[in-house]
Scaffold this active site. Structure first.
Site, PDB file in Angstrom:
ATOM      1  N   GLY A 157       0.832  -1.197   0.000  1.00  0.00           N
ATOM      2  CA  GLY A 157       0.000   0.000   0.000  1.00  0.00           C
ATOM      3  C   GLY A 157       0.859   1.236   0.000  1.00  0.00           C
ATOM      4  N   GLY A 202       0.804   5.192   1.698  1.00  0.00           N
ATOM      5  CA  GLY A 202       0.146   6.128   2.598  1.00  0.00           C
ATOM      6  C   GLY A 202       0.812   7.471   2.561  1.00  0.00           C
ATOM      7  N   PHE A 232       2.961   8.698   4.434  1.00  0.00           N
ATOM      8  CA  PHE A 232       4.351   8.787   4.841  1.00  0.00           C
ATOM      9  C   PHE A 232       5.294   8.017   3.938  1.00  0.00           C
ATOM     10  CE2 PHE A 232       1.774   9.204   8.670  1.00  0.00           C
ATOM     11  CZ  PHE A 232       2.142  10.487   9.016  1.00  0.00           C
ATOM     12  N   LYS A 281       8.121  -0.321   5.712  1.00  0.00           N
ATOM     13  CA  LYS A 281       7.654   1.000   5.265  1.00  0.00           C
ATOM     14  C   LYS A 281       8.854   1.830   4.858  1.00  0.00           C
ATOM     15  CE  LYS A 281       4.081   4.003   6.204  1.00  0.00           C
ATOM     16  NZ  LYS A 281       2.796   3.842   6.806  1.00  0.00           N
ATOM     17  N   ASP A 299      -3.746  11.297  12.452  1.00  0.00           N
ATOM     18  CA  ASP A 299      -4.087  10.740  11.146  1.00  0.00           C
ATOM     19  C   ASP A 299      -4.922   9.473  11.317  1.00  0.00           C
ATOM     20  OD1 ASP A 299      -4.187  10.678   8.418  1.00  0.00           O
ATOM     21  OD2 ASP A 299      -2.183   9.851   8.142  1.00  0.00           O
TER      22      ASP A 299
END
Ligand SMILES: *[C@@H]1O[C@H](CO)[C@@H](O)[C@H](O)[C@H]1NC(C)=O
Ligand SMILES: *[C@@H]1O[C@H](CO)[C@@H](O)[C@H](O)[C@H]1NC(C)=O
Ligand SMILES: *[C@@H]1O[C@H](CO)[C@@H](O)[C@H](O)[C@H]1NC(C)=O
Ligand SMILES: *[C@@H]1O[C@H](CO)[C@@H](O)[C@H](O)[C@H]1NC(C)=O
Ligand SMILES: *[C@@H]1O[C@H](CO)[C@@H](O)[C@H](O)[C@H]1NC(C)=O
Ligand SMILES: *[C@@H]1O[C@H](CO)[C@@H](O)[C@H](O)[C@H]1NC(C)=O
Ligand SMILES: *[C@@H]1O[C@H](CO)[C@@H](O)[C@H](O)[C@H]1NC(C)=O
Length: 837
Positions: free
Chosen positions: A497, A499, A501, A519, A613
């Site tokens: 995914g 996002g 950040f 991430k 968030d």
């Protein structure tokens, strides 16, 4: 310098909180208020008055700016059109005739106030207003009656007082854009290009707001007043409302930007930024004439304007174009030659204004030759089916590419020179740039060499420092090398995914065969040390309902975080009609679990962490469908590029806790608000912005994007939960639980922070430990969607929501002390006290 001058200057220094008393009328020099680089502060030091220049050139302007804001923000300029050339000899005086004057030298006045009455006293008020008073104490002149591009609280706009943009970001002389009361009825405002073309309007005054500005109903910071609307004496102004908290209201202003947008800014002391919360028109490409003739607008670029992408087109004025004054537009390089052998190039289906069209019936060939015969003709349209030719003259403004949106539109053909000249010129240019390139490269290479040697030396040193520190104090966090993670994620090939950040990839750790989520952070800010400190904080936070950080990598410019992998993905995947469904039982567990996770961030750990968030994309589900909140603490780590996020958030205030617009410190109650929004999505099994559930939905046309929360809140308050709840459940849900979740959601999205429960209380309410009462309706939400113009905005925000880019709170996790009142304070009671656990 004469002794008199010196004396007067000294006097001014001592009286810098000024009451400016003029010398007697017979004194020819008058009183010097500012000389050279000296400045004056307003009564409470909010504003400063003095000479400034904008881009290091020798043009000096007498102006007013905020004294406490580090980036110079000019709110008023006296000599907009007549800069002085030499700072040392420039002065601002209350002259012998009782007027204010800007002087380039002792006997050269470049600007003078227009008062007719003789004034003996000047005052520089703390609202930024520079006022001249007569002997009787009446105002004979004030800078607020002569606005430039900025509208400050306390300043009134009237038929004759309007805002005019700067010419460019560095040139304060009057530009082409203005905000004025709409003639002939003066019942609203409009944005105008060159005093003729209206390109946006507020709509009529309705008694409380303007028809096209529903955001005005948000009561947070402004109080608007419209005296005598719909008459020639109409006068509109605004003031800042005292805050409930008793704090000083934030600095705030409206600005007629040099690019034609009207913008509203609030200063955020937290981020030291001017945050733009509102602007019109939404897209700069809707500004009339922004890119000038033959200019093409692209709102996604940093610089919105470029010349038509055809050979031979270039800006008329390269210098102005560079300083972002595009109004002079573009031209064909060889326009003057007007050669018979020009040809036509298609630029696709476009719309435009400004051109004069001459239409006649003809075949294609005739259409072209008619244009070629006339030097003034710059292009044509040709419609094959009706054999209609349109030759075009004059200027070509507001070019908009509609190729993507409309089929079967006519294509615009623009006249360009055939071959020859341009190609020749290009070639020469290429040779030249090649030569420059080669010499340049040698220099650049040399430079790079030196720099990298310095860098390597530094790096060696810093490595050593880290080692001496003993590396990393937290033992349960693993430090990964970039190579390791590159391998684990198979070169970042399995994307999970994306996002706010960064992008998330699936990976398998080689030693344990554990699946992880990696991430990769984008735009990492701050240095290695800050990163480690922050990661350390995040790594220390562990809770059943928070995603666990396993480790990280920080190497060169790479910043990666390694998390537990959540096999059932984000909650957002279950909020689509076509997507997989969640049973009521799971939904309820997700609601309670998420609340517990957030409550832990707010109240359970040493530093109070505001997530900022909260949204379904950031709530992940593990193999047992246990909710885990992700991305906490990240924003601080990335650095807070507030303005950028807020700029993309324009017009979507309904999604963000409304106190954000006021620029006051954000508290945990902002998370509570977002959590309430998320709960609505969870029980509705849908996104907050999408098509209405059915025909009975809240008053929007079918197929239109629609903002769910105000309608849903109303239904819940009226006890009509059935209408809100996901039809995919087929009625299989616990009525009592569902009712509680619905009521809690509405409590969470209350307008007033103080009305929203703390997260700890939310948990208790959801669990049924305390009874939940029926909340009042959130009025702001309702107000926001009742304005007609909001439709367009809704569709817009819909796109943003589904893009998953995280437009609410993208970059904004803020760690503040848990001891502070704002973190723990709680006022009314959404729950009945007597059933307390
Ligand atoms: C200036 O500040 C003082 C103290 O904060 C306050 O009492 C006073 O009202 C302020 N004056 C103006 C003009 O704002
Ligand atoms: C100002 O005027 C006086 C007399 O009119 C003249 O002598 C002097 O040169 C002038 N000063 C400047 C800076 O122009
Ligand atoms: C603006 O208008 C209000 C209301 O009429 C008035 O009280 C105020 O003095 C005006 N401000 C200025 C600077 O003229
Ligand atoms: C603005 O208006 C003036 C006078 O009407 C005109 O001469 C000028 O060309 C216009 N400028 C632009 C950029 O349209
Ligand atoms: C705004 O008010 C004026 C004057 O009352 C009226 O003529 C005009 O039609 C109104 N405009 C709209 C859009 O309602
Ligand atoms: C607009 O600008 C963006 C970003 O610079 C660019 O990617 C895009 O191709 C541009 N679009 C057009 C039509 O030029
Ligand atoms: C408009 O968009 C189409 C398709 O994206 C493109 O082919 C064409 O070149 C564009 N026209 C202009 C003037 O940018």
């Amino acid at each position: 310098m004469s002794p008199l001058f010196l004396l007067l200057t000294l006097v001014v220094f001592f009286l810098s909180f000024l009451t400016l008393h003029s010398a007697s009328p017979s004194t020819t020099g008058g009183t010097i208020l500012v000389k050279g680089s000296s400045t004056i502060l307003s009564e409470n030091a909010t504003f400063r008055l003095g000479f400034f220049n904008t881009n290091g050139d020798s043009n000096w302007y007498l102006g007013v700016w905020y004294s406490s804001v580090p980036t110079p923000t000019y709110v008023w300029v006296a000599n907009r059109q007549h800069p002085t050339r030499n700072l040392d000899t420039s002065s601002f005086v209350l002259d012998g005739s009782g007027r204010l004057a800007v002087k380039q030298s002792e006997n050269e006045t470049v600007w003078e106030s227009t008062n007719t009455e003789f004034s003996t006293e000047g005052r520089f008020l703390d609202n930024g207003n520079l006022v001249l008073l007569t002997r009787e104490g009446t105002v004979s002149w004030q800078s607020f009656d002569h606005p430039t591009d900025t509208w400050l609280p306390g300043m009134n706009l009237t038929k004759v007082r309007f805002l005019t943009s700067w010419r460019s970001f560095s040139d304060p002389s009057p530009g082409l854009y203005s905000l004025r009361l709409k003639p002939p009825d003066f019942g609203g405002f409009q944005l105008v290009h060159n005093a003729t073309e209206v390109y946006w309007s507020t709509g009529n005054w309705t008694g409380e707001t303007f028809a096209n500005v529903p955001e005005m109903t948000i009561p947070y910071i402004y109080k608007f007043s419209f005296v005598d609307p719909f008459t020639p004496t109409a006068s509109f102004g605004f003031t800042l409302r005292p805050l409930d908290t008793g704090l000083v209201p934030p600095l705030s202003r409206f600005k007629m930007d040099y690019r034609g947008q009207l913008q509203q800014y609030t200063w955020s002391p937290q981020t030291e930024h001017w945050d733009m919360f509102w602007s019109q028109p939404e897209s700069v490409c809707r500004v009339y004439g922004l890119c000038g003739s033959f200019g093409l607008c692209n709102s996604s670029g940093v610089r919105p304007c470029e010349c038509l992408p055809l050979p031979g087109f270039e800006p008329v004025n390269h210098e102005a174009w560079e300083s972002e004054d595009y109004s002079s537009g573009c031209r064909r390089e060889i326009e003057s030659s007007c050669e018979g052998n020009d040809r036509f190039e298609g630029v696709g289906a476009v719309r435009f204004d400004g051109a004069v069209r001459r239409s006649f019936s003809s075949d294609r060939k005739g259409c072209e030759s008619a244009c070629l015969e006339d030097c003034a003709c710059f292009g044509l349209y040709y419609d094959v089916s009706s054999s209609l030719c349109k030759n075009l003259y004059g200027s070509l403004l507001n070019l908009r590419n509609i190729s993507d949106s409309v089929d079967g539109e006519e294509v615009l053909y623009v006249r360009v020179a055939r071959g020859g000249r341009i190609e020749e010129k290009r070639k020469r240019f290429h040779l030249l740039s090649l030569a420059i390139g080669i010499t340049g490269s040698v220099l650049v290479l040399g430079f790079i060499g030196v720099v990298s040697m310095v860098l390597i030396a530094r790096r060696r040193k810093s490595r050593k420092e880290v080692d001496e520190d003993g590396g990393f104090p937290i033992l349960n966090l693993k430090v990964f090398s970039y190579k390791e993670l590159h391998l684990a994620t198979r070169a970042f090939s399995e994307k999970l995914g994306h996002g706010g950040f960064g992008t998330v990839f699936q990976g398998v750790l080689s030693d344990s065969s554990t699946i992880v989520a990696v991430k990769r952070l984008e735009r990492p800010g701050g240095g290695e040390r800050e990163f480690r400190a922050e990661v350390c904080t995040i790594g220390n936070i562990q809770h059943l309902n928070l995603v666990r950080l396993r480790g990280f990598c920080s190497e060169n410019s790479h910043r990666l975080l390694v998390y537990d992998y959540m096999p059932n993905g984000p909650l957002s995947a279950y909020l689509r009609r076509e997507g997989p469904n969640l049973s009521w039982d799971v939904r309820f567990r997700v609601a309670v679990g998420t609340a517990r996770g957030i409550a832990y961030l707010h109240e359970g750990c040493r530093d109070c962490i505001i997530h900022c968030d909260i949204k379904p994309e950031n709530i992940l589900l593990d193999s047992e469908f246990t909710a885990k909140v992700s991305d906490f603490g990240l924003a601080k780590l990335i650095g807070r590029d507030f303005s950028r996020v807020l700029a993309t958030m324009r017009g979507t205030w309904g999604y963000v806790a409304p106190e954000w617009i006021s620029g006051v410190e954000i508290t945990t109650k902002a998370d509570v608000y977002s959590f309430g929004m998320t709960l609505l999505e969870l029980i509705g099994g849908r996104r907050n912005v999408e098509a209405p559930p059915s025909a009975k939905g809240g008053g929007a046309g079918v197929g239109e994007k629609w903002f769910f929360p105000p309608w849903a809140a109303q239904q819940i308050i009226e006890g009509n939960l059935v209408a809100v709840i996901d039809s995919r459940l087929g009625g299989a849900y616990d009525t009592e639980q569902a009712k509680r979740v619905g009521l809690v959601a509405v409590w969470c999205i209350q307008d007033e922070e103080a009305m929203r429960p703390r997260m700890g209380m939310v948990v208790k309410m959801l669990e049924g430990v305390v009874e939940v009462t029926v909340p009042p309706a959130p009025k702001l939400l309702q107000a926001l969607v009742s304005g007609e113009s909001f439709c367009g905005v809704r569709a817009d925000s819909g796109n943003r929501v589904s893009s998953g880019g995280g437009f609410y709170g993208d970059n904004m996790a803020i760690v503040s002390s848990c001891g502070s009142e704002s973190c723990l304070g709680d006022v009314p009671s959404p729950a009945n006290e007597n059933v307390n656990a």
